[in-house]
Design an enzyme around this catalytic site. Structure first.
Site, PDB file in Angstrom:
ATOM      1  N   GLY A  26       0.833  -1.200   0.000  1.00 36.25           N
ATOM      2  CA  GLY A  26       0.000   0.000   0.000  1.00 36.25           C
ATOM      3  C   GLY A  26       0.858   1.236   0.000  1.00 36.25           C
ATOM      4  O   GLY A  26       2.077   1.184  -0.204  1.00 36.25           O
ATOM      5  N   GLY A  27       0.206   2.385   0.234  1.00 27.40           N
ATOM      6  CA  GLY A  27       0.909   3.642   0.157  1.00 27.40           C
ATOM      7  C   GLY A  27       1.987   3.817   1.211  1.00 27.40           C
ATOM      8  O   GLY A  27       2.920   4.593   1.020  1.00 27.40           O
ATOM      9  N   VAL A  44       3.973  -5.493   3.154  1.00 26.78           N
ATOM     10  CA  VAL A  44       3.867  -6.465   4.237  1.00 26.78           C
ATOM     11  C   VAL A  44       4.348  -7.823   3.735  1.00 26.78           C
ATOM     12  O   VAL A  44       4.011  -8.254   2.632  1.00 26.78           O
ATOM     13  CB  VAL A  44       2.416  -6.579   4.755  1.00 26.78           C
ATOM     14  CG1 VAL A  44       2.309  -7.647   5.828  1.00 26.78           C
ATOM     15  CG2 VAL A  44       1.973  -5.239   5.317  1.00 26.78           C
ATOM     16  N   LYS A  52       5.675  -5.738   8.609  1.00 27.83           N
ATOM     17  CA  LYS A  52       5.311  -4.565   7.816  1.00 27.83           C
ATOM     18  C   LYS A  52       6.547  -3.708   7.590  1.00 27.83           C
ATOM     19  O   LYS A  52       7.154  -3.197   8.538  1.00 27.83           O
ATOM     20  CB  LYS A  52       4.223  -3.767   8.539  1.00 27.83           C
ATOM     21  CG  LYS A  52       3.657  -2.610   7.722  1.00 27.83           C
ATOM     22  CD  LYS A  52       2.467  -1.999   8.452  1.00 27.83           C
ATOM     23  CE  LYS A  52       1.797  -0.913   7.631  1.00 27.83           C
ATOM     24  NZ  LYS A  52       0.624  -0.343   8.332  1.00 27.83           N
ATOM     25  N   ASP A  91      -9.532   4.629  10.844  1.00 33.35           N
ATOM     26  CA  ASP A  91      -9.559   4.127   9.463  1.00 33.35           C
ATOM     27  C   ASP A  91     -10.276   2.781   9.405  1.00 33.35           C
ATOM     28  O   ASP A  91      -9.806   1.843   8.769  1.00 33.35           O
ATOM     29  CB  ASP A  91      -8.134   3.999   8.920  1.00 33.35           C
ATOM     30  CG  ASP A  91      -8.098   3.926   7.395  1.00 33.35           C
ATOM     31  OD1 ASP A  91      -9.093   4.356   6.762  1.00 33.35           O
ATOM     32  OD2 ASP A  91      -7.103   3.451   6.834  1.00 33.35           O
TER      33      ASP A  91
END
Length: 502
Positions: free
Chosen positions: A15-16, A20, A35, A132
């Site tokens: 992701g941004g 991972v 991560k 989130d």
């Protein structure tokens, strides 16, 4: 090897904020998720902010010991890279489940909601906000009753700690972002509960009740429109309507949510100790019978509307006024593009099905489609089915996504186009029906100005069976000829794969 202890095995998500890995803790002989937070190539201030944000994420999550929250084991600081070692969850995210299998029965959604509410009770008691909550950050374990877990506290804020300012970044998904967060107002536990309500609606109906065809339309819906509750909500509808109230004070608290959801999950088991290692199967539990409608209370409160500021995402400064945001229809290159939501959950070993379509050489498979993106471009995963690529010089962005087909696409885009006229510096070049590979499609091409820079956008959308697909680009006019060639080349490789990627 990381820290001479964690042996990386395979990448399981990106992701941004980083990547991972599935890994093995050689010291304790257990499988973990690691991560990787990449901070190289940033200026010193950005690197400092990223490091502090990462460490705060780890500290926030490590303070919580609850079966419904992914456990953080360790943090490793290697200068240009930070590594967060977490519990590895064998299963899928709720987002992946919805993309691959479709919406869930109300009884199963009630069970998931109850588990999440109990986890949030513990999270909020520890002075932490998740900020989130969305289907991509809800994990369902592939064993027995499918333990439900919250992950990715990447933008969690410890309430007694100094807030970090992420200049130019709005982190999160507008579809699941509480109105007060979009407006830049103070947030609290009710903000997480609003996101929980939107997530449960998505579990029932397939999408957030505020999802629209453009980022602008989504933000407007969050701020001003009533939620489109899924017909499948049934007895859960009053609770969901209460959770999605515009004003935080009108929403039920976590105790009321737990009471309302308990009848919908009669087979919920007490929390059990979390084992350090375990062998998992891949079976999925059958849903329980539907709950008795009379057992669900109605925490419905009034909705009030308020004029606010709208924040746009990506790499731009946050908190643009509504009048400016209205100049940014679907193709805003820094507003997240069409329907931005989430990156692939970081601690899930996902499952996918092999493709049945013939793919072009070098194709990269996504959820529902495949394409050949340009080499060397930065890849950002917004959701399991929406991916963006940005050129190294930042003058062009490509986006593709897949979703369930809904209303007529041309009519939807015309509605968004009318909203765009309320802003400044928007100029339509064309919005009309066309064909793509000999079949019906819609094209929307326009110009707009963002922070003094002129952009050219073009979006192509089409339906195939029950699925809708979009592929688009926006670029600076000076990159015109080359940008057009790049877009046409990538568009020619786009291949529909269906809802499960195969």
């Amino acid at each position: 090897m990381v820290a001479s202890r964690y042996r990386l095995d395979a990448s399981i998500g990106e992701g941004g904020m980083g990547r991972v890995w599935r890994a093995v803790d050689e010291m304790l002989d257990r499988r973990v998720a690691v991560k990787e937070m990449r901070i190289e190539g940033l200026d010193p201030e950005d690197a400092r902010t990223r490091r502090e944000r990462t460490l705060r994420e780890a500290r926030a999550t490590a303070r919580i010991d609850h079966p419904g929250v992914v456990r953080v084991y360790d943090v490793v600081d290697e200068g240009e890279r930070l590594w967060i070692v977490m519990e590895l969850v064998q299963g899928r995210s709720l987002e992946q489940l919805l993309v691959e299998d479709g919406p869930l029965p109300a009884a199963e959604v009630g069970r998931i909601g109850l588990s999440l509410a109990e986890a949030l009770r513990e999270v909020h008691a520890g002075g932490v906000l998740h900020r989130d909550i969305k289907p991509g950050n809800v994990l369902l374990e592939n064993v027995g009753q499918r333990r439900v877990m919250l992950t990715d506290f990447g933008i969690a804020a410890i309430q007694d700690a100094k807030a970090l300012t992420m200049v130019g970044m709005l982190v999160g998904s507008p579809d699941y972002m509480a109105p007060e967060r979009v407006a830049g107002r103070p947030q609290g536990p009710p903000s997480d509960l609003w996101s929980l309500g939107a997530t449960l609606c998505a579990a029932l109906g397939g999408t957030s009740p505020f999802s629209r065809e453009t980022t602008l339309a989504t933000l407007h819906a969050v701020l001003y429109e009533e939620p489109r509750l899924p017909p499948e909500a049934g007895p859960l509808a009053p609770l969901l309507a209460g959770l999605l109230a515009k004003e935080p004070g009108d929403r039920p608290d976590v105790a009321a949510v737990t009471r309302a959801l308990t009848p919908a999950a009669p087979q919920q088991h007490p929390e059990a100790p979390r084992p350090e290692t375990r062998t998992l199967d891949i079976g999925l539990r059958r849903p329980e019978p539907a709950p008795d409608p009379e057992q669900v209370p109605e925490p419905v409160r009034g909705h009030r509307r308020r004029t606010t500021l709208v924040a746009t995402g990506g790499a731009l400064a946050a908190a643009l006024a509504v009048t400016l945001a209205l100049t940014l229809p679907d193709g805003d290159p820094r507003a997240g593009g069409p329907t931005p939501t989430t990156s692939r959950p970081p601690t899930v070993e996902g499952t996918s099905r092999p493709p049945t379509a013939t793919l072009p050489a070098g194709a990269r498979r996504e959820a529902g489609y495949a394409w050949v993106p340009p080499k060397g471009w930065e890849r950002v995963v917004k959701t399991a089915s929406e991916v963006h690529y940005t050129s190294p010089d930042g003058t062009q962005e490509l986006v593709a996504q897949s979703a369930l087909a809904k209303d007529d696409l041309l009519a939807t885009w015309r509605t968004s186009e009318r909203a765009a006229h309320q802003g400044r510096d928007y100029r339509k070049l064309r919005l009309a029906r066309t064909t793509f590979r000999g079949r019906p499609a819609v094209v929307w091409e326009y110009l707009f100005t963002l922070e003094g820079d002129r952009w050219h956008a073009e979006l192509l959308g089409f339906d195939r069976g029950s699925r809708s697909y979009q592929i688009g680009t926006w670029y600076r006019p000076q990159a015109g000829p080359q940008a057009r060639r790049t877009y046409e080349r990538v568009k020619s490789t786009f291949t529909e794969l269906g809802p499960a990627g195969g």
